[in-house]
Design a protein around this motif. Structure first.
Motif, PDB file in Angstrom:
ATOM      1  N   PRO C  60       8.217 -54.854 -37.072  1.00  0.00           N
ATOM      2  CA  PRO C  60       8.944 -56.005 -36.560  1.00  0.00           C
ATOM      3  C   PRO C  60       8.758 -57.132 -37.562  1.00  0.00           C
ATOM      4  CG  PRO C  60       6.833 -55.784 -35.463  1.00  0.00           C
ATOM      5  CD  PRO C  60       6.977 -54.585 -36.347  1.00  0.00           C
ATOM      6  N   ASN C  61       9.668 -58.082 -37.607  1.00  0.00           N
ATOM      7  CA  ASN C  61       9.540 -59.140 -38.590  1.00  0.00           C
ATOM      8  C   ASN C  61       8.259 -59.911 -38.338  1.00  0.00           C
ATOM      9  OD1 ASN C  61       9.972 -60.778 -40.669  1.00  0.00           O
ATOM     10  ND2 ASN C  61      11.891 -61.650 -39.938  1.00  0.00           N
ATOM     11  N   GLY C  62       7.280 -59.665 -39.188  1.00  0.00           N
ATOM     12  CA  GLY C  62       5.952 -60.207 -38.963  1.00  0.00           C
ATOM     13  C   GLY C  62       5.738 -61.537 -39.636  1.00  0.00           C
ATOM     14  N   ALA C  63       4.671 -61.612 -40.371  1.00  0.00           N
ATOM     15  CA  ALA C  63       4.220 -62.883 -40.918  1.00  0.00           C
ATOM     16  C   ALA C  63       5.101 -63.344 -42.081  1.00  0.00           C
ATOM     17  CB  ALA C  63       2.775 -62.742 -41.369  1.00  0.00           C
ATOM     18  N   GLY C  64       6.369 -63.439 -41.858  1.00  0.00           N
ATOM     19  CA  GLY C  64       7.251 -64.030 -42.850  1.00  0.00           C
ATOM     20  C   GLY C  64       7.784 -63.057 -43.882  1.00  0.00           C
ATOM     21  N   GLN C  65       7.273 -61.820 -43.896  1.00  0.00           N
ATOM     22  CA  GLN C  65       7.804 -60.925 -44.909  1.00  0.00           C
ATOM     23  C   GLN C  65       9.073 -60.264 -44.390  1.00  0.00           C
ATOM     24  OE1 GLN C  65       5.473 -59.702 -42.912  1.00  0.00           O
ATOM     25  NE2 GLN C  65       6.100 -57.611 -42.456  1.00  0.00           N
ATOM     26  N   LEU C  66       9.719 -59.587 -45.287  1.00  0.00           N
ATOM     27  CA  LEU C  66      10.922 -58.853 -44.955  1.00  0.00           C
ATOM     28  C   LEU C  66      10.614 -57.875 -43.819  1.00  0.00           C
ATOM     29  CD1 LEU C  66      13.573 -59.098 -46.548  1.00  0.00           C
ATOM     30  CD2 LEU C  66      12.942 -56.993 -47.730  1.00  0.00           C
ATOM     31  N   GLY C  67      11.518 -57.688 -42.920  1.00  0.00           N
ATOM     32  CA  GLY C  67      11.224 -56.736 -41.858  1.00  0.00           C
ATOM     33  C   GLY C  67      12.311 -56.713 -40.818  1.00  0.00           C
ATOM     34  N   ALA C  68      11.959 -56.203 -39.654  1.00  0.00           N
ATOM     35  CA  ALA C  68      12.876 -56.128 -38.519  1.00  0.00           C
ATOM     36  C   ALA C  68      14.092 -55.273 -38.826  1.00  0.00           C
ATOM     37  CB  ALA C  68      13.300 -57.518 -38.064  1.00  0.00           C
ATOM     38  N   PHE C  69      13.889 -54.246 -39.629  1.00  0.00           N
ATOM     39  CA  PHE C  69      15.002 -53.333 -39.848  1.00  0.00           C
ATOM     40  C   PHE C  69      15.107 -52.338 -38.696  1.00  0.00           C
ATOM     41  CE2 PHE C  69      13.941 -54.742 -44.134  1.00  0.00           C
ATOM     42  CZ  PHE C  69      15.182 -55.153 -44.582  1.00  0.00           C
ATOM     43  N   GLY C  70      13.967 -52.115 -38.062  1.00  0.00           N
ATOM     44  CA  GLY C  70      13.951 -51.273 -36.881  1.00  0.00           C
ATOM     45  C   GLY C  70      14.319 -49.821 -37.123  1.00  0.00           C
ATOM     46  N   TRP C  71      13.969 -49.308 -38.281  1.00  0.00           N
ATOM     47  CA  TRP C  71      14.271 -47.897 -38.545  1.00  0.00           C
ATOM     48  C   TRP C  71      13.388 -47.002 -37.691  1.00  0.00           C
ATOM     49  CZ3 TRP C  71      16.020 -45.683 -43.773  1.00  0.00           C
ATOM     50  CH2 TRP C  71      16.997 -46.526 -44.342  1.00  0.00           C
ATOM     51  N   PRO C  72      13.925 -45.868 -37.265  1.00  0.00           N
ATOM     52  CA  PRO C  72      13.055 -44.894 -36.605  1.00  0.00           C
ATOM     53  C   PRO C  72      12.079 -44.306 -37.622  1.00  0.00           C
ATOM     54  CG  PRO C  72      15.246 -43.982 -36.917  1.00  0.00           C
ATOM     55  CD  PRO C  72      15.313 -45.421 -37.333  1.00  0.00           C
ATOM     56  N   LEU C  73      10.950 -43.821 -37.086  1.00  0.00           N
ATOM     57  CA  LEU C  73       9.881 -43.369 -37.964  1.00  0.00           C
ATOM     58  C   LEU C  73      10.328 -42.274 -38.929  1.00  0.00           C
ATOM     59  CD1 LEU C  73       6.905 -44.173 -38.175  1.00  0.00           C
ATOM     60  CD2 LEU C  73       6.374 -42.089 -36.918  1.00  0.00           C
ATOM     61  N   TRP C  74      11.044 -41.303 -38.390  1.00  0.00           N
ATOM     62  CA  TRP C  74      11.385 -40.164 -39.261  1.00  0.00           C
ATOM     63  C   TRP C  74      12.258 -40.615 -40.428  1.00  0.00           C
ATOM     64  CZ3 TRP C  74      16.533 -39.023 -39.885  1.00  0.00           C
ATOM     65  CH2 TRP C  74      17.430 -39.532 -38.922  1.00  0.00           C
TER      66      TRP C  74
END
Lengths: 296, 234, 316
Positions: C60-74
């Motif tokens: 999840p979009n954490g401490a300001g870095q890039l994120g929240a793409f929400g890809w499934p694990l596989w």
């Protein structure tokens, strides 16, 4: 930025760093020419030299400059021991196996240093010295000693390699070890001499670096990449090329933070190490044999 | 007593033997030539004599002393010099330095030996300061032979000294081999130019499939119709 | 089960889980070194790029870095393999045909540069704080089932990677790799494109390492520069492969579990020592593992189980 600022803050530091790289890279290159593999433990042997001097400073109460001979003796002993115990026993093995062995030796040396001295950074306690100043031109005295020593080492090495029997034999063996054996050159003895010289240079580079910055068990390893880049730039196995390679890498690293565009450094200082790597990659793409043409 | 005495040697690089029981002898002052088809084991034999290829069986003796499988340094001290076919000079050393290396095992004054080398190969005197790597193939061969002569050997071993040389240099090398031999040095030589080599040889050996096929005087082998048909191209 | 027994079980499950992660990485190195004789000294770099790829794509979009793409694990794990593969493709194109020293130093350099990027590009990697939190599958099952199920998943992945590696080495492709390693000139004379074959091996090995990195990130549940210590990781994997038997996929797996077991067991022992002694003992352990590597290289270079078919004697 004035010309004087450029000289004081970029050119001189670049030259100083370049001299340390050059001393280190000459040692690596010389040993490579004789052993035919790159000693991956080179960086950690440099740290070893630095800590040997620290022991001398602490227990003998002498200054870091005076403790350089102690560092040399100790590093040469380490090099000969490693050759005897590990590298020498892998004679005839694939050269990649020797690389792996060197990798292991590097970690072993580092483990000893961590074990004995811990991970914290230390200095020799030289204190702050007044730099030499002349018409706005400033240079630290220790930096002048570094440059002077580097010049002296290069001169001495040149005379050794071109004027002495053993030096010539060393070049011959670096050219063609099989032919050297056939010719009756005692190759084992040349290997020993190469270690003595190579490890001495490594120790000097290590003590210089520790005088200039701080001593830590990782100090030498952090120099491995620029040292290799310098040696490969100069054509690995060619000590003279390594001198030029070392100066180029040192200058390039310092110049990389020149504020040329809008007063911003070209490259964040955090990525200084990346400069050596970028040069290394460029050399590997363009001219993997180094920038100097070799006979044959 | 032969200078070099090789008896029934077997050996090679890996599992299989290249030499399958070879005899060879060189008397003091002789020129001996080894010929044979490719893969006969000629070069391997030279290397094995010099301790560069391990032998499983047989004896290599110099002046009656067994030096089988001894290190190359031992051979140098016993007065043997070997010039390999390829990569036989130190390219980043000057001509003079190459010659000095040839005298590395000597503790005495070798200046006379160097003067003698320059006498045999005058072009080397002119090129003494040049890097060996910058020389032509023929000049390199001279450097290589000069280097081997620096220790004033009893036996000079040459592996295809004329390979890849122009006819002019070829003649020159054969001529110099004879000159070196006249001053008392025995010569053991592997050659592709069998006719020319046999013409200057006292004795010759024909090797095939790692074994002796014929042994005779140089002339005897040249005139042997069987050898001529099989190995000298008619 | 008593609480103590559960604790002990979990402890062994954890060791086995890391063993499985290292097994995948060691299989990757076996493809590089065991199959093709490529000296990869930047294992940590390929592990790290896999770990961060999966971390960034799933966090999840954490401490300001890039994120929240929400890809499934596989999908993130496949992407991790892809990222490591692309990096290997780029670096391999430059270095794979050079002498092994250059390949070694170049791969070591990649690992260093990646370490710098990871530490300094906060917007991408969260800098020293890292990417957190990461999801570990099966967490909803609670203890002890969650770790056990995760271990089983990883063991299944080890089996798949092993199967792939076995298929690869037994295929004509694998035979060419061995031929290249033993005698480059002869293989080149057969008309094989040496560089391409090597590059393929380099990339394949790197994808396995990337997968191992992704597994490691989700095992740790966060990814920061400390998770992958560049040297210890690279070095340990080398020791694992050489101890187990390079060239042999089973050897790689056995070596990974064995060496990791020893490594972790000594951890277990030092836990009973006073803390300052324990820190020192950890360095002693590093030294002893290094010494063990030297002894194996000198006394038993083929490892516990050597390669089959046996290598012909050193061609000299």
């Amino acid at each position: 930025m004035s010309g004087l600022e450029f000289v004081n803050f970029y050119l001189i530091p670049g030259l100083v760093l370049g001299c340390i790289y050059a001393i280190s890279a000459v040692g690596l290159s010389l040993l490579f020419g004789i052993l035919r593999f790159a000693n991956f433990a080179h960086g950690d042997m440099m740290s070893w030299g630095g800590y040997s001097a620290l022991v001398a400073v602490t227990f003998l109460g002498i200054g870091p400059w005076a403790s350089i001979p102690v560092a040399i003796v100790s590093t040469v002993a380490l090099g000969l021991l490693v050759q005897r115990l590990f590298y020498g026993r892998l004679k005839g093995a694939n050269s990649v196996v020797l690389l792996i062995s060197g990798f292991g030796v590097a970690l072993m040396i580092r483990a000893i240093l961590y074990f004995l001295f811990g991970p914290t950074e230390v200095t020799y306690g030289l204190g702050i010295q007044r730099p030499f100043v002349w018409e706005g031109f400033r240079i630290q005295w220790r930096h002048m000693y570094f440059i002077g020593t580097a010049v002296a080492i290069v001169t001495a090495l040149h005379l050794f390699l071109t004027r002495t029997r053993t030096g010539k034999a060393m070049r011959a063996m670096s050219d063609n070890p099989d032919l050297a054996r056939i010719t009756g050159i005692p190759t084992d003895r040349v290997v020993t001499v190469a270690w003595v010289i190579g490890a001495s240079l490594t120790a000097v580079a290590g003590v210089f670096l520790a005088i200039d910055t701080q001593l830590s068990p990782l100090m030498g390893f952090n120099l491995l990449l620029p040292t290799f880049a310098a040696a490969i730039l100069g054509g690995i196995g060619k000590p003279y090329g390594a001198i030029v390679g070392g100066l180029v890498i040192g200058l390039a690293e310092e110049m990389s933070s020149l504020p040329l565009i809008d007063g911003q450094p070209l490259l964040t200082p955090a990525y200084k190490t990346g400069v050596a790597f970028a040069i290394l990659v460029a050399v590997l793409i363009v001219r993997p044999t180094g920038i100097f043409r070799s006979p044959q | 007593m032969p200078l070099l005495d090789v008896r029934q040697v077997r050996g090679g690089y890996g599992e299989s033997d290249i030499l399958k029981g070879v005899d060879l002898a060189v008397e003091p002052g002789e020129i001996v030539v080894i010929i044979g088809p490719n893969g006969a084991g000629k070069s391997t034999l030279m290397k094995a004599v010099f301790g560069l290829v391990p032998l499983r069986f047989g004896i290599v003796a110099v002046d009656g002393e067994d030096i089988t499988n001894a290190k190359p340094e031992t051979h140098v001290r016993r007065g043997l010099s070997y010039v390999p076919q390829e990569r036989n000079v130190f390219p980043s050393l000057t001509v003079q330095e190459n010659l000095e290396m040839g005298a590395f095992a000597r503790r005495d004054d070798w200046s006379a030996a160097m003067a003698r080398v320059f006498e045999i190969f005058p072009p080397l005197a002119e090129k003494r300061g040049a890097l060996a790597g910058s020389l032509s193939g023929g000049q390199r061969q001279m450097v290589a032979m000069g280097r081997a002569l620096m220790q004033e050997p009893k036996l000079l071993m040459l592996d295809e000294p004329t390979a890849g040389l122009s006819p002019k240099f070829m003649d020159l090398i054969f001529d110099r081999v004879v000159a070196i031999n006249r001053s008392g040095t025995a010569i053991l030589m592997v050659e592709q130019n069998a006719r020319q080599a046999l013409a200057i040889a006292h004795r010759g050996y024909v090797l095939a499939m790692g074994q002796n096929r014929f042994t005779d005087t140089g002339r005897g082998i040249l005139e042997n119709p069987q050898v001529a048909e099989m190995f000298l191209g008619g | 089960m008593s609480a103590e027994a559960v604790g002990l079980t979990l402890y062994f499950v954890q060791i086995a889980t890391l063993g499985a992660i290292y097994a995948v990485i060691a299989l990757g190195l076996n493809v590089n070194w065991g199959f093709s004789g490529l000296m990869n000294a930047g294992i940590a770099g390929f592990v790290a790029i896999g770990a961060y790829t999966s971390a960034i794509l799933t966090a999840p979009n954490g401490a300001g870095q890039l994120g929240a793409f929400g890809w499934p694990l596989w999908a993130a794990w496949l992407a991790a393999m892809g990222a490591a593969g692309v990096l290997a493709l780029v670096m391999g194109t430059i270095t794979v045909n050079l002498r092994s020293d250059y390949l070694a130093i170049a791969t070591l350099g990649i690992a260093e540069i990646l370490r710098l990027i990871v530490r300094n590009e906060d917007w991408l990697t969260g800098g020293p704080l890292g990417v957190t939190p990461l999801a570990r599958p099966f967490e909803s099952y609670g203890n002890p089932w969650a770790p056990v199920l995760f271990l089983l998943l990883l063991l299944a992945i080890v089996a798949v990677v092993y199967w792939l590696a076995e298929r690869a080495i037994r295929s004509p492709w694998g035979r060419v790799q061995r031929a290249l390693r033993e005698n480059e000139a002869a293989a080149a004379a057969m008309g094989k494109d040496v560089r391409n074959f090597r590059l393929q091996s380099f990339v394949l090995g790197a994808t396995f390492m990337g997968l191992g990195g992704a597994m490691l990130a989700h095992f740790s549940k966060y990814m920061s520069p400390d998770v992958v210590d560049p040297l210890t990781t690279t070095f340990l994997v080398w020791v694992m492969l050489i101890a187990g038997g390079s060239g042999n996929n089973r050897g790689a797996i056995i070596g990974a579990f064995l060496i990791w077991g020893i490594w972790a067991a000594t951890d277990f022992l030092t836990a009973y020592l006073p803390s300052d002694v324990a820190t020192r003992a950890a360095y002693l352990r590093l030294f002893l593992i290094g010494l063990a590597l030297q002894i194996i290289l000198i006394r038993r270079p083929e490892g516990l189980i050597g390669e089959r078919p046996p290598r012909p004697a050193d061609g000299r």
